[in-house]
Design a protein around this motif. Structure first.
Motif, PDB file in Angstrom:
ATOM      1  N   LEU A   1      58.432  32.153   5.956  1.00  5.27           N
ATOM      2  CA  LEU A   1      57.947  33.323   6.691  1.00  5.27           C
ATOM      3  C   LEU A   1      59.013  34.416   6.813  1.00  5.27           C
ATOM      4  O   LEU A   1      58.740  35.488   7.356  1.00  5.27           O
ATOM      5  CB  LEU A   1      57.450  32.916   8.078  1.00  5.27           C
ATOM      6  N   HIS A   2      60.215  34.128   6.318  1.00  5.18           N
ATOM      7  CA  HIS A   2      61.243  35.173   6.325  1.00  5.18           C
ATOM      8  C   HIS A   2      61.221  36.024   5.066  1.00  5.18           C
ATOM      9  O   HIS A   2      62.049  36.899   4.888  1.00  5.18           O
ATOM     10  CB  HIS A   2      62.630  34.552   6.543  1.00  5.18           C
ATOM     11  N   ARG A   3      60.229  35.760   4.215  1.00  3.33           N
ATOM     12  CA  ARG A   3      60.099  36.596   3.025  1.00  3.33           C
ATOM     13  C   ARG A   3      59.352  37.885   3.367  1.00  3.33           C
ATOM     14  O   ARG A   3      58.615  37.937   4.354  1.00  3.33           O
ATOM     15  CB  ARG A   3      59.322  35.852   1.955  1.00  3.33           C
ATOM     16  N   TYR A   4      59.528  38.872   2.485  1.00  2.00           N
ATOM     17  CA  TYR A   4      58.788  40.126   2.607  1.00  2.00           C
ATOM     18  C   TYR A   4      57.415  39.965   1.954  1.00  2.00           C
ATOM     19  O   TYR A   4      57.247  39.134   1.060  1.00  2.00           O
ATOM     20  CB  TYR A   4      59.564  41.262   1.923  1.00  2.00           C
ATOM     21  N   PRO A   5      56.427  40.755   2.398  1.00  2.00           N
ATOM     22  CA  PRO A   5      55.085  40.624   1.830  1.00  2.00           C
ATOM     23  C   PRO A   5      55.058  40.643   0.297  1.00  2.00           C
ATOM     24  O   PRO A   5      54.340  39.846  -0.312  1.00  2.00           O
ATOM     25  CB  PRO A   5      54.336  41.823   2.415  1.00  2.00           C
TER      26      PRO A   5
END
Ligand SMILES: Nc1ncnc2c1ncn2[C@@H]1O[C@H](COP(=O)(O)OP(=O)(O)OP(=O)(O)O)[C@@H](O)[C@H]1O
Ligand SMILES: [Mg+2]
Length: 256
Positions: A129-133
Motif C-alpha cells: 500500500l506504499h506504492r503509488y497508483p
C-alpha cells in the motif's frame, strides 16, 4: 411494501433534465437500510445521473432525496467512481489515498492507521500500500478506491460500474471480496452495473431502467442465499432470475 421507518433512502418526484431533455420526470425509489441495490440499464439511460444526485454530487431540478428524513449533507457516504484511473490522487501513495478522507474527518493518527489495517485485512490486500497508483494494476487501484470509500464507515455506499474496466478474473475476485465485506458491514449499497450477471450476483434487489425518459422496467427481488460464489451462477434460482431479467430487457428496454 417498504414501511417509511425502514427506508434508508427515499426519493420522491425526482426531476432532472439536460439541455431541455428530461432524464427523470417524477421518479420515486425507496431503498431499505442494509440492502444492496443494483441498478441496471442501457448506456445513457441515467444511472450515473441518478446516483450522483443521490450522493449529492449533482443537483436535482426537483423532487426530494432523503435518508431517514435527512438530506445527503447530513449522511456519511462513500463513493467509488466509474473510472478508477481518475479516481485516486496520482501524487499520493495508495495508503495515503485511503487516509485522506479520514484526515478530513479529523480522526487521530492511531484511529486512521487502525482503519487502514482493518481494511487491508478485510480485503486480503497482498500488494504494498506504499506504492503509488501508477505502480498498481487496474484491479489493485480499484480495490484502493473501494477501501477509501469504506474507510469513512459510510452509511450509504455508491459504486458506479466499479468493475467495468477490469478483466474477468479480477472482477470475480473483487466482487467476491466486496460481497463479503458489504454483507458483514450491512452498509446500504447502490451499485450501478451494465452487467446483468454481476447485478444479480451482488444484489438483494435489482432495478431495471428503460431508455430515456427513464422509467422502471422491473424491480426484482434477488432472494438467492448468501454467500454467493461461482457455483451460484449455475443454480436454478440464478438462471431463472437471469432469464426473467433478459425477457424484461428484450421487451421493454431494448425495444424502447
Ligand atoms: N452534464 C451533462 N450535460 C448534458 N447531458 C448530460 C450530462 N450528464 C449526462 N447527460 C446525459 O444524460 C443522460 C444520462 O447520462 P448518465 O451518465 O447518467 O447515463 P448512464 O446510464 O450512467 O450511462 P453509461 O452506462 O454510459 O455510464 C445521457 O444521455 C447523457 O448524455
Ligand atoms: Mg454511467
Amino acid at each position: 411494501m417498504i414501511t417509511p421507518r425502514e427506508a434508508a433512502l427515499s426519493i420522491r418526484g425526482l426531476q432532472k433534465s439536460f439541455t431541455g431533455q428530461p432524464v427523470y420526470s417524477g421518479f420515486d425509489l425507496d431503498v431499505k437500510r442494509g440492502d444492496i441495490l443494483a441498478i441496471f440499464g442501457p448506456n445513457g439511460c441515467g444511472k450515473s445521473t441518478l446516483i450522483n444526485m443521490a450522493a449529492g454530487l449533482l443537483e436535482a431540478d426537483g423532487g426530494t432525496i432523503l435518508y431517514d428524513g435527512r438530506t445527503v449533507r447530513e449522511v456519511r457516504i462513500g463513493y467509488v467512481f466509474q473510472n478508477y484511473r481518475e479516481a485516486l490522487f496520482p501524487w499520493s501513495r495508495a495508503a495515503e489515498n485511503i487516509r485522506y478522507p479520514l484526515r478530513r474527518m479529523g480522526l487521530g493518527k492511531r484511529e486512521i492507521e487502525a482503519r487502514v489495517e482493518k481494511l487491508a485485512a478485510d480485503f486480503r490486500v497482498r500488494f504494498d500500500l506504499h506504492r503509488y497508483p501508477y505502480e498498481l494494476s487496474g484491479g489493485q487501484q480499484q480495490l484502493v478506491s473501494v477501501m477509501r470509500a469504506l474507510a469513512v464507515e459510510p452509511e450509504v455506499l455508491f459504486l458506479d460500474e466499479p468493475f467495468s474496466a477490469l478483466d474477468y478474473e479480477t472482477t470475480l475476485d473483487l466482487r467476491a471480496l466486496l460481497q463479503d465485506v458489504l454483507k458483514r458491514l450491512g452498509v446500504t449499497t447502490i451499485l450501478v452495473s451494465h452487467d446483468l450477471e454481476e447485478s444479480i450476483f451482488l444484489a438483494d434487489r435489482l432495478l431495471m431502467l428503460t431508455r430515456r425518459p427513464t422509467m422502471l422496467a422491473d424491480d426484482v427481488t434477488v432472494d438467492l442465499p448468501w454467500p454467493r460464489d461461482s457455483d451460484t451462477l449455475s443454480t436454478p434460482g440464478f438462471v431463472a432470475l437471469k432469464k426473467r431479467c433478459l425477457d424484461v430487457f428484450t421487451a421493454s428496454v431494448a425495444a424502447a
